[in-house]
Design a protein around this motif. Structure first.
Motif, PDB file in Angstrom:
ATOM      1  N   MET A 154      39.365  39.111  50.237  1.00 12.79           N
ATOM      2  CA  MET A 154      38.792  38.939  48.894  1.00 12.79           C
ATOM      3  C   MET A 154      38.812  40.279  48.161  1.00 12.79           C
ATOM      4  O   MET A 154      37.864  41.045  48.240  1.00 12.79           O
ATOM      5  CB  MET A 154      37.347  38.416  48.971  1.00 12.79           C
ATOM      6  CG  MET A 154      37.176  37.120  49.703  1.00 12.79           C
ATOM      7  SD  MET A 154      38.383  35.896  49.266  1.00 12.79           S
ATOM      8  CE  MET A 154      38.780  35.287  50.879  1.00 12.79           C
ATOM      9  N   LYS A 155      39.910  40.548  47.487  1.00 16.22           N
ATOM     10  CA  LYS A 155      40.032  41.850  46.817  1.00 16.22           C
ATOM     11  C   LYS A 155      39.852  41.729  45.317  1.00 16.22           C
ATOM     12  O   LYS A 155      40.290  42.581  44.570  1.00 16.22           O
ATOM     13  CB  LYS A 155      41.405  42.447  47.128  1.00 16.22           C
ATOM     14  CG  LYS A 155      41.590  42.839  48.586  1.00 16.22           C
ATOM     15  CD  LYS A 155      42.891  43.604  48.681  1.00 16.22           C
ATOM     16  CE  LYS A 155      43.358  43.800  50.093  1.00 16.22           C
ATOM     17  NZ  LYS A 155      44.773  44.198  50.114  1.00 16.22           N
ATOM     18  N   PRO A 194      41.823  30.172  40.916  1.00 16.84           N
ATOM     19  CA  PRO A 194      41.347  31.088  41.962  1.00 16.84           C
ATOM     20  C   PRO A 194      40.035  30.548  42.507  1.00 16.84           C
ATOM     21  O   PRO A 194      39.065  30.411  41.764  1.00 16.84           O
ATOM     22  CB  PRO A 194      41.130  32.419  41.212  1.00 16.84           C
ATOM     23  CG  PRO A 194      41.865  32.257  39.909  1.00 16.84           C
ATOM     24  CD  PRO A 194      41.781  30.800  39.586  1.00 16.84           C
ATOM     25  N   LEU A 202      39.392  39.112  41.513  1.00 20.06           N
ATOM     26  CA  LEU A 202      40.068  38.062  40.747  1.00 20.06           C
ATOM     27  C   LEU A 202      41.534  38.417  40.467  1.00 20.06           C
ATOM     28  O   LEU A 202      42.416  37.567  40.565  1.00 20.06           O
ATOM     29  CB  LEU A 202      39.304  37.814  39.432  1.00 20.06           C
ATOM     30  CG  LEU A 202      39.910  36.809  38.467  1.00 20.06           C
ATOM     31  CD1 LEU A 202      40.105  35.440  39.118  1.00 20.06           C
ATOM     32  CD2 LEU A 202      39.032  36.673  37.219  1.00 20.06           C
ATOM     33  N   ALA A 259      43.428  37.706  43.486  1.00 20.76           N
ATOM     34  CA  ALA A 259      43.564  36.256  43.697  1.00 20.76           C
ATOM     35  C   ALA A 259      44.683  35.710  42.804  1.00 20.76           C
ATOM     36  O   ALA A 259      45.492  34.878  43.245  1.00 20.76           O
ATOM     37  CB  ALA A 259      42.243  35.546  43.388  1.00 20.76           C
ATOM     38  N   GLY A 278      31.042  32.995  46.494  1.00 19.36           N
ATOM     39  CA  GLY A 278      29.957  32.257  45.824  1.00 19.36           C
ATOM     40  C   GLY A 278      28.582  32.697  46.288  1.00 19.36           C
ATOM     41  O   GLY A 278      27.693  31.875  46.516  1.00 19.36           O
ATOM     42  N   THR A 279      28.385  34.005  46.395  1.00 16.15           N
ATOM     43  CA  THR A 279      27.135  34.515  46.993  1.00 16.15           C
ATOM     44  C   THR A 279      25.896  34.175  46.163  1.00 16.15           C
ATOM     45  O   THR A 279      24.799  34.116  46.716  1.00 16.15           O
ATOM     46  CB  THR A 279      27.188  36.050  47.176  1.00 16.15           C
ATOM     47  OG1 THR A 279      27.521  36.633  45.912  1.00 16.15           O
ATOM     48  CG2 THR A 279      28.226  36.441  48.212  1.00 16.15           C
ATOM     49  N   ARG A 280      26.085  33.946  44.860  1.00 13.27           N
ATOM     50  CA  ARG A 280      24.909  33.628  44.038  1.00 13.27           C
ATOM     51  C   ARG A 280      24.350  32.251  44.383  1.00 13.27           C
ATOM     52  O   ARG A 280      23.267  31.902  43.955  1.00 13.27           O
ATOM     53  CB  ARG A 280      25.275  33.679  42.542  1.00 13.27           C
ATOM     54  CG  ARG A 280      25.381  35.100  42.005  1.00 13.27           C
ATOM     55  CD  ARG A 280      25.973  35.111  40.616  1.00 13.27           C
ATOM     56  NE  ARG A 280      27.355  34.647  40.625  1.00 13.27           N
ATOM     57  CZ  ARG A 280      28.018  34.259  39.547  1.00 13.27           C
ATOM     58  NH1 ARG A 280      27.417  34.239  38.383  1.00 13.27           N
ATOM     59  NH2 ARG A 280      29.271  33.870  39.637  1.00 13.27           N
TER      60      ARG A 280
HETATM   61  P1  UTP Z   1      33.069  35.377  40.903  1.00 10.83           P
HETATM   62  O1  UTP Z   1      32.679  36.759  41.189  1.00 10.83           O
HETATM   63  O2  UTP Z   1      32.402  34.656  39.794  1.00 10.83           O
HETATM   64  O3  UTP Z   1      32.915  34.427  42.147  1.00 10.83           O
HETATM   65  O4  UTP Z   1      34.647  35.325  40.750  1.00 10.83           O
HETATM   66  P2  UTP Z   1      32.346  34.648  43.548  1.00 10.83           P
HETATM   67  O5  UTP Z   1      32.658  35.999  44.081  1.00 10.83           O
HETATM   68  O6  UTP Z   1      32.833  33.483  44.333  1.00 10.83           O
HETATM   69  O7  UTP Z   1      30.779  34.390  43.261  1.00 10.83           O
HETATM   70  P3  UTP Z   1      29.494  35.319  43.460  1.00 10.83           P
HETATM   71  O8  UTP Z   1      29.535  36.297  42.319  1.00 10.83           O
HETATM   72  O9  UTP Z   1      29.610  35.943  44.817  1.00 10.83           O
HETATM   73  O10 UTP Z   1      28.375  34.341  43.362  1.00 10.83           O
HETATM   74  C1  UTP Z   1      35.289  34.627  39.722  1.00 10.83           C
HETATM   75  C2  UTP Z   1      36.314  33.649  40.276  1.00 10.83           C
HETATM   76  O11 UTP Z   1      37.313  34.327  40.994  1.00 10.83           O
HETATM   77  C3  UTP Z   1      37.487  33.788  42.290  1.00 10.83           C
HETATM   78  C4  UTP Z   1      36.174  33.083  42.611  1.00 10.83           C
HETATM   79  O12 UTP Z   1      36.408  32.012  43.517  1.00 10.83           O
HETATM   80  C5  UTP Z   1      35.720  32.599  41.234  1.00 10.83           C
HETATM   81  O13 UTP Z   1      36.340  31.375  40.888  1.00 10.83           O
HETATM   82  N1  UTP Z   1      37.787  34.908  43.213  1.00 10.83           N
HETATM   83  C6  UTP Z   1      37.091  36.069  43.137  1.00 10.83           C
HETATM   84  C7  UTP Z   1      38.794  34.754  44.139  1.00 10.83           C
HETATM   85  O14 UTP Z   1      39.456  33.689  44.229  1.00 10.83           O
HETATM   86  N2  UTP Z   1      39.087  35.799  44.972  1.00 10.83           N
HETATM   87  C8  UTP Z   1      38.394  36.977  44.924  1.00 10.83           C
HETATM   88  O15 UTP Z   1      38.728  37.891  45.721  1.00 10.83           O
HETATM   89  C9  UTP Z   1      37.378  37.096  43.981  1.00 10.83           C
END
Ligand code: UTP
Length: 277
Positions: free
Chosen positions: A108-109, A11, A111, A114, A16-18
């Protein structure tokens, strides 16, 4: 249930907002630890576990993920016969060994959503999941290889867990369960990002899973949970309640490369260990 794991789902659609502003137009999974993108470390780990089908869930602005796992004829032609040619040997071997498929998650709903999006690529078989921003290193045997070996024995979903300090545990999905043998627990409870002081244990789920395909039916009916997202943790709790889910305290080190401190730590570690020579 099949005993081998042939596909690994990545996924990689999150924002990746952090890591903004770096991730504004570049996928977090393409950020390099030294000179190799995070996703390539994940793919290496999957190949080392005997997996050849790489199923990547992407989103808007993530074309570079696809390009990375494809030939670049111009570049290859340009450096052919020079000392730089061997810098592409590893990625070329990956392209020759593994088969990549991609699907887009349009909203983006979460993990869980995904992973459900990846159903079309995975089909009706057990599969691995790698969150590439969790970089796992164990030189003797990769974390996914450890988990595939366990899957062959137990044939049920397995989550990788790590002991996390009390002031960090609220950032994770947390399990509770009975220890059935060294480093292996049968899960009886799971909470996503527990409120401070309410975590059922100090065992946090990290970004490695083996999932049996019945998880897709559960996810299809899963209501949004914490943060309004479809949570894989909630679906796994249902699976644990109606069957069996194991939690495995893996051997090795994990770096949270989705956070700046974890990313820097991983960079220093990999530079010392694999690059400096
Ligand atoms: P994270 O919450 O760690 O990733 O999701 P994020 O949202 O990309 O990062 P921040 O918190 O905003 O910095 C865990 C994993 O799930 C994937 C992300 O790409 C990451 O590998 N993910 C999360 C999706 O593929 N789709 C989503 O809707 C949410």
């Amino acid at each position: 249930m099949k005993s081998t794991i042939k596909k690994c789902l990545f996924p990689a659609a999150g924002y990746g907002t952090r890591f903004l502003p770096a991730t504004k137009s570049m996928p977090k999974e393409m950020m390099p630890i030294v000179n190799k993108p995070l996703i390539e470390y994940g793919v290496d780990e999957a190949i080392a576990a005997g997996i050849e089908g790489m199923c990547i869930v992407t989103g808007r602005g993530k074309h570079s993920l696809m390009d990375h796992f494809d030939m670049n004829y111009e570049l290859e032609h340009q450096i052919k016969g020079t000392s730089k040619e061997n810098m592409l040997v590893d990625i070329r071997n990956i392209i020759d060994t593994a088969k990549f498929t991609f699907i887009r998650q349009s909203e983006m709903k979460g993990l869980g959503h995904a992973i459900l999006t990846g159903k079309e690529l995975v089909g009706d078989e057990p599969f691995a999941v790698v969150l590439a921003d969790d970089l796992c290193i164990n030189e003797e045997q990769g974390v996914l290889a450890q988990m595939v070996a366990l899957y062959k024995q137990f044939r049920c979903s397995i989550v990788a867990v790590e002991e996390v300090p009390a002031d960090e545990i609220h950032k994770y999905g947390v399990i509770a369960g009975e220890m059935i043998k060294d480093d292996l627990y049968r899960v009886d409870d799971m909470v996503e990002k527990p409120e401070p002081g309410t975590a059922p244990s100090n065992l946090a789920i990290i970004g490695r899973y083996i999932l049996t395909p019945d998880i897709f039916d559960i996810l299809e009916n899963q209501e949004p949970g914490k943060g309004g997202e479809i949570q894989i943790t909630d679906a796994l709790l249902k699976q644990a309640q109606s069957g069996c889910v194991l939690a495995y305290k893996f051997k090795g080190r994990r770096f949270d490369c989705g956070s700046v401190p974890g990313f820097i730590e991983a960079t220093n570690y990999c530079y010392d260990k694999f690059y400096k020579g």
